[in-house]
Design an enzyme around this catalytic site. Structure first.
Site, mmCIF file in Angstrom:
data_model
loop_
_atom_site.group_PDB
_atom_site.id
_atom_site.type_symbol
_atom_site.label_atom_id
_atom_site.label_comp_id
_atom_site.label_asym_id
_atom_site.label_seq_id
_atom_site.Cartn_x
_atom_site.Cartn_y
_atom_site.Cartn_z
ATOM 1 N N ASP A 49 49.441 39.593 37.468
ATOM 2 C CA ASP A 49 48.703 40.228 36.380
ATOM 3 C C ASP A 49 49.251 39.750 35.037
ATOM 4 O O ASP A 49 50.347 40.150 34.636
ATOM 5 C CB ASP A 49 48.850 41.750 36.508
ATOM 6 C CG ASP A 49 47.860 42.521 35.664
ATOM 7 O OD1 ASP A 49 47.082 41.888 34.930
ATOM 8 O OD2 ASP A 49 47.857 43.759 35.743
ATOM 9 N N ASP A 50 48.534 38.880 34.357
ATOM 10 C CA ASP A 50 48.923 38.352 33.031
ATOM 11 C C ASP A 50 50.077 37.346 33.126
ATOM 12 O O ASP A 50 51.054 37.427 32.369
ATOM 13 C CB ASP A 50 49.337 39.476 32.065
ATOM 14 C CG ASP A 50 48.250 40.496 31.821
ATOM 15 O OD1 ASP A 50 47.138 40.294 32.321
ATOM 16 O OD2 ASP A 50 48.511 41.485 31.120
ATOM 17 N N CYS A 89 41.605 41.373 32.724
ATOM 18 C CA CYS A 89 41.922 41.700 34.116
ATOM 19 C C CYS A 89 40.695 41.957 34.988
ATOM 20 O O CYS A 89 40.459 41.251 35.965
ATOM 21 C CB CYS A 89 42.838 42.917 34.170
ATOM 22 S SG CYS A 89 44.388 42.717 33.262
ATOM 23 N N ASP A 280 45.431 36.519 37.034
ATOM 24 C CA ASP A 280 44.084 36.854 36.548
ATOM 25 C C ASP A 280 43.819 36.312 35.151
ATOM 26 O O ASP A 280 42.685 35.992 34.795
ATOM 27 C CB ASP A 280 43.830 38.360 36.608
ATOM 28 C CG ASP A 280 44.839 39.183 35.819
ATOM 29 O OD1 ASP A 280 45.773 38.612 35.227
ATOM 30 O OD2 ASP A 280 44.701 40.426 35.795
ATOM 31 N N ASN A 281 44.850 36.218 34.312
ATOM 32 C CA ASN A 281 44.716 35.662 32.964
ATOM 33 C C ASN A 281 46.092 35.346 32.402
ATOM 34 O O ASN A 281 47.113 35.593 33.051
ATOM 35 C CB ASN A 281 43.950 36.604 32.026
ATOM 36 C CG ASN A 281 44.479 38.020 32.000
ATOM 37 O OD1 ASN A 281 43.834 38.947 32.491
ATOM 38 N ND2 ASN A 281 45.660 38.210 31.435
#
Length: 493
Positions: A49-50, A89, A280-281
């Site tokens: 996540d990130d 997200c 996700d990013n």
């Protein structure tokens, strides 16, 4: 009396025939299930996540400690040009699990709380398609998509999504399953931790780190003086402190990933399990997350497929998260309609250094939080990249966690002219079009959109965007010339 006996005999005979047919159907079902599941690989999709490419040893960071993920790269294929479609997200995860751009599925932004964006219930997602051919579909950790009936998994496991070692241990029975499994393993790390807004503005966010640490996890800390500050960020005390916390969170991911791989090997199934690591990013800093500049959408993607003989491969092919669903369906040996997805399978290029035809990707961002309306559409073709800031007349919005970050506040509170390599005013107020030559300008600082010598390139890239929007039924295509052909009637009939 005779008639009654005859009726009883007829009824008994009918019952016997019915039971026989039921047994036959059950037997046929068992055979069918055997055919569906035989020789299919297990698949693990591990989603951070990130997490950007900036914080991985395999992608060139000599400071951060990620030995397990680095080992995965040595055993598989590392993609240098892997892109999410939206640096947010929920929007990104909907694309990962559907193979469709969010603007075509209603997945415009966050699903939780008052944001309430949701995928159309007609969409057939990856876990549902895998379940139909006999896969045991399991998810653990961050979900962040809706509705559940669209993104339905057979099994939901619970664990602290900040403790990836604990998460891995909860997956023990999955790894031992008789059926082929699809494990969707999603961490909360290295997302910023609560509270987003500290009591003191210059206190670094904890990125989920705790002084007491996590059970089973070795706490790996970093000296802010040693971290690498990307060019798009200001090299300040606050930025360095926050990156050090970010690194610590990434190292926790790596340990959980290592634990999961150890457990997989112990089951003897590693030779029949495909492992995919993505995020996700990009990193949760202004200039990356929620933007469509390279730090926001260009992400790690490492794939180990035991059936591929070549190892330690670095691929420069351009792939996108919209390609993941068809790719995984190919991995699972499932027939599907290629026209059902906006992406295309890149399964055949895994393990190959040089490939042709993989030189173009698209991105589509509309919302993050519902208060962050700023639609952007992107095309990258070879070295050229065009960003269309559809809402360019608006001030660029901040995610709540990024606004409160000490990294941003150190610039905002002190009226500093520059934020990294861009002026603050240029970060906040963007032109309608941004055109970059990434070979000469990887940091996206020299906008070529208004230069006469690049007029033809600009028009070509605009045409590509329009074609992309038309093919993917993007409602925001109306913003080119008020063409409402994709809008529908607006009336429920």
């Amino acid at each position: 009396m005779f008639i009654k006996k005859l009726i009883r005999l007829v009824l008994l005979f009918a019952i016997i025939i019915c039971c026989s047919n039921c047994d036959k159907k059950q037997s046929e079902k068992s055979v069918s299930e055997t055919i569906n599941t035989q020789n299919r690989p297990n698949i693990i999709l591990f989603v951070a996540d990130d997490h950007g490419t900036d914080a991985l040893g395999a992608y060139g960071n000599p400071i951060i400690k990620t030995p397990n993920l680095d080992q995965l790269a040595k055993e598989g294929t590392k993609f240098n040009n892997a892109y999410c479609t939206s640096a947010s997200c929920a929007a990104s995860r909907s694309v990962i699990l559907s193979g469709l751009f969010g603007h075509a599925t209603g997945s415009y932004g966050h699903v939780h709380d008052y944001h309430h964006f949701s995928t159309y219930d007609t969409i057939k997602s990856l876990p549902v398609l895998l379940d139909k051919v006999g896969y045991e579909t399991v998810r653990i950790g961050k979900y962040h998509v809706a509705p559940e009936k669209v993104y339905q998994f057979n099994t939901v496991l619970k664990a602290n999504p900040r403790n990836t070692v604990e998460m891995a241990e909860k997956c023990a029975d999955v790894l031992k399953a008789d059926k082929p499994f699809f494990l969707y393993f999603c961490t909360d790390d290295p997302h910023r931790g609560h509270p987003f807004e500290p009591n003191q503005w210059d206190t670094p966010n904890n990125f989920g780190n705790k002084k007491e640490g996590y059970l089973g996890v070795e706490t790996v800390t970093y000296n802010p003086k040693d971290v690498l500050v990307p060019d798009f960020l200001p090299d300040t005390k606050q930025t360095r402190e926050e990156i050090a916390e970010y690194y610590q969170s990434v190292s926790r991911i790596d340990q959980g990933f290592g634990k999961l791989m150890q457990m997989l090997h112990e089951t003897g199934k590693a030779k029949n399990t495909i492992v995919i690591y993505i995020s996700d990013n990009g990193m949760a800093f202004p200039g990356a997350k929620t933007t469509v500049h390279e730090p926001g959408i260009k992400l790690p993607c490492i794939i180990k497929d035991p059936t591929k003989t070549e190892k330690d491969i670095t691929s420069n092919a351009m792939i996108s998260w919209v390609d993941l669903t068809p790719t995984i369906l190919d991995m699972a040996k499932i027939d599907y309609d290629v026209n059902a997805f906006h992406g295309k399978s890149f399964y055949d290029i895994i393990g190959k250094k040089a490939v042709k035809g993989w030189d173009e990707i698209y991105a589509s961002h509309t919302f993050h939080e519902i208060t962050m309306y700023y639609p952007m559409r992107v095309v990258r073709n070879n070295n050229y990249k065009l960003i269309w800031n559809i809402a360019h007349r608006l001030e660029y919005p901040f995610a709540s966690d990024l606004w409160a970050s000490s990294t941003w506040q150190s610039v905002y509170r002190n009226n500093v002219e520059y934020f990294g390599n861009k002026k603050v005013k240029d970060y906040l107020f963007r032109p309608e079009f941004e055109l970059y030559d990434l070979e000469k300008d990887p940091n996206e600082t020299n906008n070529l959109a208004n230069e006469e010598t690049f007029k033809e390139v600009l028009e070509t890239m605009k045409s590509k965007l329009k074609s992309f929007q038309s093919k993917t039924k993007d409602p925001w295509m109306i913003m080119w010339s008020h063409d409402a052909s994709l809008q529908g009637s607006g009336v429920n009939l």
